[in-house]
Motif scaffolding. Sequence first.
Motif, short mmCIF file in Angstrom:
data_model
loop_
_atom_site.label_atom_id
_atom_site.label_comp_id
_atom_site.label_asym_id
_atom_site.label_seq_id
_atom_site.Cartn_x
_atom_site.Cartn_y
_atom_site.Cartn_z
N GLU A 28 40.43 1.02 -12.94
CA GLU A 28 40.63 2.03 -14.00
C GLU A 28 39.76 1.74 -15.22
OE1 GLU A 28 43.10 0.48 -12.42
OE2 GLU A 28 44.09 2.11 -11.33
N SER A 29 39.66 0.47 -15.60
CA SER A 29 38.87 0.14 -16.79
C SER A 29 37.39 0.45 -16.56
CB SER A 29 39.06 -1.35 -17.13
OG SER A 29 38.18 -1.73 -18.15
N GLU A 30 36.85 0.05 -15.40
CA GLU A 30 35.44 0.34 -15.11
C GLU A 30 35.21 1.85 -15.07
OE1 GLU A 30 33.80 -3.42 -12.45
OE2 GLU A 30 34.57 -1.67 -11.40
N THR A 31 36.17 2.60 -14.52
CA THR A 31 36.00 4.04 -14.43
C THR A 31 35.93 4.68 -15.81
OG1 THR A 31 37.10 4.07 -12.31
CG2 THR A 31 37.03 6.17 -13.49
N ILE A 32 36.83 4.26 -16.68
CA ILE A 32 36.83 4.79 -18.06
C ILE A 32 35.53 4.43 -18.76
CG2 ILE A 32 37.89 4.47 -20.34
CD1 ILE A 32 40.62 4.42 -18.94
N LEU A 33 35.12 3.20 -18.59
CA LEU A 33 33.87 2.74 -19.21
C LEU A 33 32.67 3.53 -18.68
CD1 LEU A 33 33.16 0.63 -21.26
CD2 LEU A 33 33.22 -1.11 -19.45
N GLY A 34 32.64 3.75 -17.38
CA GLY A 34 31.54 4.52 -16.78
C GLY A 34 31.50 5.94 -17.34
N GLU A 35 32.68 6.55 -17.47
CA GLU A 35 32.75 7.91 -18.03
C GLU A 35 32.23 7.92 -19.46
OE1 GLU A 35 34.02 10.86 -16.75
OE2 GLU A 35 34.17 9.93 -14.77
N TRP A 36 32.62 6.90 -20.20
CA TRP A 36 32.19 6.83 -21.61
C TRP A 36 30.68 6.63 -21.71
CZ3 TRP A 36 30.17 2.61 -24.48
CH2 TRP A 36 30.08 2.84 -25.87
N VAL B 111 42.37 -3.47 -21.65
CA VAL B 111 43.32 -2.48 -22.20
C VAL B 111 43.03 -1.05 -21.71
CG1 VAL B 111 43.98 -3.72 -24.29
CG2 VAL B 111 41.88 -2.36 -24.28
N PHE B 112 41.78 -0.81 -21.27
CA PHE B 112 41.40 0.56 -20.87
C PHE B 112 42.13 0.94 -19.59
CE2 PHE B 112 37.03 -0.80 -22.70
CZ PHE B 112 37.49 -0.63 -24.00
N GLY B 113 42.95 1.98 -19.69
CA GLY B 113 43.76 2.36 -18.53
C GLY B 113 45.05 1.56 -18.40
N TRP B 114 45.29 0.70 -19.40
CA TRP B 114 46.56 -0.05 -19.43
C TRP B 114 47.28 0.32 -20.72
CZ3 TRP B 114 46.95 -5.88 -21.02
CH2 TRP B 114 48.29 -6.30 -20.96
N THR B 115 47.05 -0.43 -21.81
CA THR B 115 47.73 -0.09 -23.06
C THR B 115 46.98 1.00 -23.84
OG1 THR B 115 46.64 -1.92 -24.25
CG2 THR B 115 48.79 -2.37 -23.31
#
Length: 313
Positions: free
Chosen positions: A62-70, A20-24
């Motif tokens: 996108e999901s990995e990028t968001i997770l990495g930032e977090w 869902v990260f970067g999607w919904t």
Amino acid sequence: MVALGTTGLDVFPLSLGGNVFGWTSDQETSFRVLDEFLDGGGNFIDTADAYSQWAPGNVGGESETILGEWLTSRGVRDRIVLATKVSALSTAKGLSAGTIERAVEDSLRRLQTDVIDLYWAHYDDADTPLEETVAAFDRLVRAGKVRALGASNFTADRLEQALKIADSTGTARYLALQPHYNLVERGIEDDLLPLAQRYGLATVPYYALASGFLTGKYRADGSAGSGGDSPRAGAARKYLDGRGRAVLPALDEVAAETGASVTAVSLAWLRTRPTVVAPIASARVPEQVADLLAGARLELTPAQAQRLTDASA
Ligand SMILES: NC(=O)c1ccc[n+]([C@@H]2O[C@H](COP(=O)([O-])OP(=O)(O)OC[C@H]3O[C@@H](n4cnc5c(N)ncnc54)[C@H](OP(=O)(O)O)[C@@H]3O)[C@@H](O)[C@H]2O)c1
């Protein structure tokens, strides 16, 4: 925490799904979902290099990028069991040695880490010899880039072949299985689950909530609670026939008996199944996380589990 089979990893018995990260869920909402999960005791997070390439405007990663930032912004990498996957991204497709070597570096960079705890073969690759894939994954483990390996979406035959190759060559083998498995999708019980039992694999089922259907918010009369207008509504509503209709009343009954939500009961049922350690489920918004955490802690009685098993047979 529970042992994830023989991987040496200790996980919260619910893995938070990252598709869902970067999607919904946009980045800000994803961060709040992740905070809620960690604050509630969770530590096990599932993503893939391909998430969420299917969303308009996305390229994958996108999901990995968001997770990495977090992970970096919160400074919590050492508290998380981080799982990602290779083989489904259109620019890194399949399981050839070259693809795996390139994809792991890209995932490590996006995740802002130097080790992946659990690296999944996302899909089997019939065009690459299993020997080549097994050897490539083994090199990653030896190099310390990956702690443990798992296989997703393999047939039982192909998975067993891969396990035998690894065992006969003394190389690292898949220790976990990530199949599509939930109360309305039980096809793996005839072959993959018995294989997991024979080889001591830890099962981590995906689509644990059948894209939202097993939260109980989609009903045969067409009503849907909050989130019923989700982009996932189509995928979830397809279960409103046959087995799906029979499962909902049994879920409602057990939910009333336990005082837990339908979502939590659906997840708890999966944990009663052989070899299942931690179902994977995602949350689009932080408010949905509490039910996922509850699903990891709820213990059904054998009679309650059996009622659900029978209703979905
Ligand atoms: N290996 C593979 O091939 C594979 C394939 C698919 C998925 N996966 C993994 O498995 C994870 C889980 O799959 P999934 O996210 O597609 O589906 P899922 O877990 O079956 O369904 C999750 C969806 O249900 C809804 N939901 C969750 N909690 C809720 C609650 N408390 N109340 C109401 N609705 C709730 C949310 O969607 P809405 O609010 O939008 O309705 C949420 O995104 C993925 O994130 C991914 O990590 C792996």
